[in-house]
Design a protein around this motif. Structure first.
Motif, PDB file in Angstrom:
ATOM      1  N   TYR A 132       0.843  -1.202   0.000  1.00  0.00           N
ATOM      2  CA  TYR A 132       0.000   0.000   0.000  1.00  0.00           C
ATOM      3  C   TYR A 132       0.876   1.248   0.000  1.00  0.00           C
ATOM      4  O   TYR A 132       1.905   1.306   0.667  1.00  0.00           O
ATOM      5  N   LEU A 133       0.444   2.217  -0.783  1.00  0.00           N
ATOM      6  CA  LEU A 133       1.133   3.495  -0.912  1.00  0.00           C
ATOM      7  C   LEU A 133       0.435   4.504  -0.013  1.00  0.00           C
ATOM      8  O   LEU A 133      -0.785   4.663  -0.095  1.00  0.00           O
ATOM      9  N   GLY A 134       1.186   5.186   0.857  1.00  0.00           N
ATOM     10  CA  GLY A 134       0.612   6.206   1.730  1.00  0.00           C
ATOM     11  C   GLY A 134       0.910   7.596   1.202  1.00  0.00           C
ATOM     12  O   GLY A 134       2.056   7.919   0.891  1.00  0.00           O
ATOM     13  N   LEU A 135      -0.127   8.423   1.095  1.00  0.00           N
ATOM     14  CA  LEU A 135       0.001   9.797   0.633  1.00  0.00           C
ATOM     15  C   LEU A 135      -0.644  10.735   1.638  1.00  0.00           C
ATOM     16  O   LEU A 135      -1.687  10.418   2.196  1.00  0.00           O
ATOM     17  N   GLY A 136      -0.025  11.907   1.857  1.00  0.00           N
ATOM     18  CA  GLY A 136      -0.610  12.889   2.765  1.00  0.00           C
ATOM     19  C   GLY A 136       0.151  12.991   4.071  1.00  0.00           C
ATOM     20  O   GLY A 136       1.003  12.145   4.400  1.00  0.00           O
ATOM     21  N   ALA A 137      -0.172  14.021   4.845  1.00  0.00           N
ATOM     22  CA  ALA A 137       0.488  14.257   6.129  1.00  0.00           C
ATOM     23  C   ALA A 137       0.223  13.100   7.086  1.00  0.00           C
ATOM     24  O   ALA A 137      -0.928  12.750   7.332  1.00  0.00           O
ATOM     25  N   GLY A 138       1.284  12.510   7.615  1.00  0.00           N
ATOM     26  CA  GLY A 138       1.151  11.414   8.567  1.00  0.00           C
ATOM     27  C   GLY A 138       0.856  10.067   7.955  1.00  0.00           C
ATOM     28  O   GLY A 138       0.730   9.074   8.676  1.00  0.00           O
ATOM     29  N   ALA A 139       0.743   9.983   6.623  1.00  0.00           N
ATOM     30  CA  ALA A 139       0.395   8.720   5.977  1.00  0.00           C
ATOM     31  C   ALA A 139       1.542   7.721   6.068  1.00  0.00           C
ATOM     32  O   ALA A 139       2.711   8.089   5.997  1.00  0.00           O
ATOM     33  N   VAL A 140       1.171   6.453   6.210  1.00  0.00           N
ATOM     34  CA  VAL A 140       2.141   5.351   6.254  1.00  0.00           C
ATOM     35  C   VAL A 140       1.942   4.491   5.018  1.00  0.00           C
ATOM     36  O   VAL A 140       0.812   4.239   4.593  1.00  0.00           O
ATOM     37  N   GLY A 141       3.039   4.034   4.433  1.00  0.00           N
ATOM     38  CA  GLY A 141       2.974   3.121   3.302  1.00  0.00           C
ATOM     39  C   GLY A 141       3.952   1.986   3.489  1.00  0.00           C
ATOM     40  O   GLY A 141       4.918   2.090   4.261  1.00  0.00           O
ATOM     41  N   ALA A 142       3.726   0.889   2.780  1.00  0.00           N
ATOM     42  CA  ALA A 142       4.643  -0.262   2.813  1.00  0.00           C
ATOM     43  C   ALA A 142       4.645  -0.895   1.431  1.00  0.00           C
ATOM     44  O   ALA A 142       3.621  -1.425   0.991  1.00  0.00           O
ATOM     45  N   MET A 143       5.784  -0.806   0.746  1.00  0.00           N
ATOM     46  CA  MET A 143       5.898  -1.281  -0.631  1.00  0.00           C
ATOM     47  C   MET A 143       7.020  -2.321  -0.739  1.00  0.00           C
ATOM     48  O   MET A 143       8.123  -2.134  -0.220  1.00  0.00           O
ATOM     49  N   SER A 144       6.718  -3.405  -1.429  1.00  0.00           N
ATOM     50  CA  SER A 144       7.675  -4.515  -1.559  1.00  0.00           C
ATOM     51  C   SER A 144       8.927  -4.103  -2.303  1.00  0.00           C
ATOM     52  O   SER A 144       8.879  -3.335  -3.271  1.00  0.00           O
ATOM     53  N   GLU A 145      10.053  -4.633  -1.818  1.00  0.00           N
ATOM     54  CA  GLU A 145      11.335  -4.541  -2.502  1.00  0.00           C
ATOM     55  C   GLU A 145      11.938  -5.935  -2.478  1.00  0.00           C
ATOM     56  O   GLU A 145      12.635  -6.314  -1.538  1.00  0.00           O
TER      57      GLU A 145
END
Length: 375
Positions: A259-272
């Protein structure tokens, strides 16, 4: 790779005393609708999304229903355009508070492409709403839910239990009132006292009235009875839905998806590869508007991802898909957990069925201990 997008809107009309989310109070007239949309789109433009399929979009907060639908819609269009492919059943959800949702607003959100609303009802009792610091009353909450269901195909509402003086039958009555609106998804959460909140500070000083722990289990079980009688599936510890109405966005989280997080305080986690990169943006809206990006980054190892999959997947009736986690991380989720799994299976706390490891719903009241044992 299927990817969801979370867009955080960081403002509310009032910060609730139990809330530890990244949010701040603001007057309606001071919301920087277009400037915030510009900032989110600017962040999005810096992301690389090649090879990804958009699975769902969720506007959370804060109170995204305070955001002008035209500005929110501009961000949504940017998200849709940024992905090379989209799911055919793309779910686009906006969180709303009753004080900023009526039929006109619901229709406007629908017209810019939103197809699901999630409404923070929290309670249908006036005294408990005051305890929670909410700005709406029971009638206002029901009006908002009815307005949403008239204009939007899919609607959810949040209810909270575990407040002082609230008995299982009290909560059952609130559930029945809410279901009378025709709503098809309800999230029923227990109130938790978080340390960095007004409630947390009061509780530390012994000045906050709280419900006895024994009431939690009784209310949880009573709620499950009411939902079951109404034909609602208990598909996750705190979530109930009619068939086909489960939250696809949340299911993506619980299944360990990117999931991609956008915005102030947003959290995201993207596979590598078999690892994942987690990021968190600056939670201060003024800093985000000024162009500040991520303030925290960490790499989740394959084993970290397995632990998260256990913590989230075992909350669901579906359970944790072992092959999917093995493919994503390169790690056998059972490795190193054989003794704990054997012990828990003998007790009936976990079951292995069709490649899914799951906790039977009648054991969900013991879920924290079960997951901790498997960590």
């Amino acid at each position: 790779m299927r990817t969801s997008v979370y867009v955080h809107f960081p403002w509310c009309l009032k910060k609730c005393p139990y809330c530890d989310f990244a949010s701040a109070g603001i007057r309606r007239s001071e919301v920087p609708h277009e400037a915030y949309a510009d900032a989110v789109l600017g962040e999005l433009a810096r992301k690389r999304l090649e090879g990804r399929t958009l699975h769902s979009v969720f506007f959370g907060g804060g109170t995204p229903s305070l955001w002008a639908p035209e500005a929110l819609g501009r961000v949504l269009d940017g998200v849709l355009d940024a992905f090379p492919e989209r799911a055919h059943d793309l779910e686009i959800t906006v969180e709303c508070n009753p004080t900023s949702l009526d039929r006109e607003k619901a229709a406007a959100l629908r017209d810019v492409g939103v197809n699901r609303l999630s409404i923070g009802v929290q309670s249908l009792d006036a005294e408990r709403l005051r305890y929670l610091g909410r700005l709406h009353d029971p009638e206002g909450a029901l009006r908002a839910v009815r307005a949403a269901t008239e204009e939007m195909g899919r609607v959810s509402a949040d209810l909270m239990f575990g407040m002082p003086g609230q008995k299982p039958d009290d909560f059952a009555g609130e559930i029945a009132q809410l279901l009378d609106t025709g709503i098809e998804h309800v999230s029923a959460y227990a109130l938790t006292i978080e340390p960095d909140t007004q409630f947390g500070a009061l509780h530390k000083k012994g000045k906050l009235p709280v419900a006895p722990d024994d009431d939690y289990a009784d209310t949880f079980l009573r709620a499950r009875e009411v939902f079951a009688a109404a034909g609602m599936e208990h598909y996750e510890v705190s979530n109930y839905a009619r068939p086909g109405q489960a939250s696809r966005h949340n299911q993506h989280y619980w299944r360990g998806g990117d999931y991609l997080g956008l915005g102030a305080g947003a959290v995201g986690a993207m596979s590598e590869g078999t690892s994942s990169r987690r990021t968190k943006n600056d939670p201060r809206p003024e800093r985000y508007l000024a162009g500040e990006g991520a303030v925290f980054e960490e790499t989740l190892t394959p084993e970290d991802r397995v632990r998260e999959a256990l913590m989230l997947g075992l909350r669901t009736a579906e359970g944790m898909a072992l092959d999917a986690i093995r493919e994503r991380t390169g790690v056998d989720p059972s490795s190193g957990r054989e003794r704990a799994l054997s012990r828990r299976r003998e007790r009936g706390d976990v079951a292995l069925e069709g490649g899914f490891l799951r906790v039977p719903p009648d054991r969900w009241l013991h879920l924290d201990a079960i997951v901790a044992d498997l960590f």
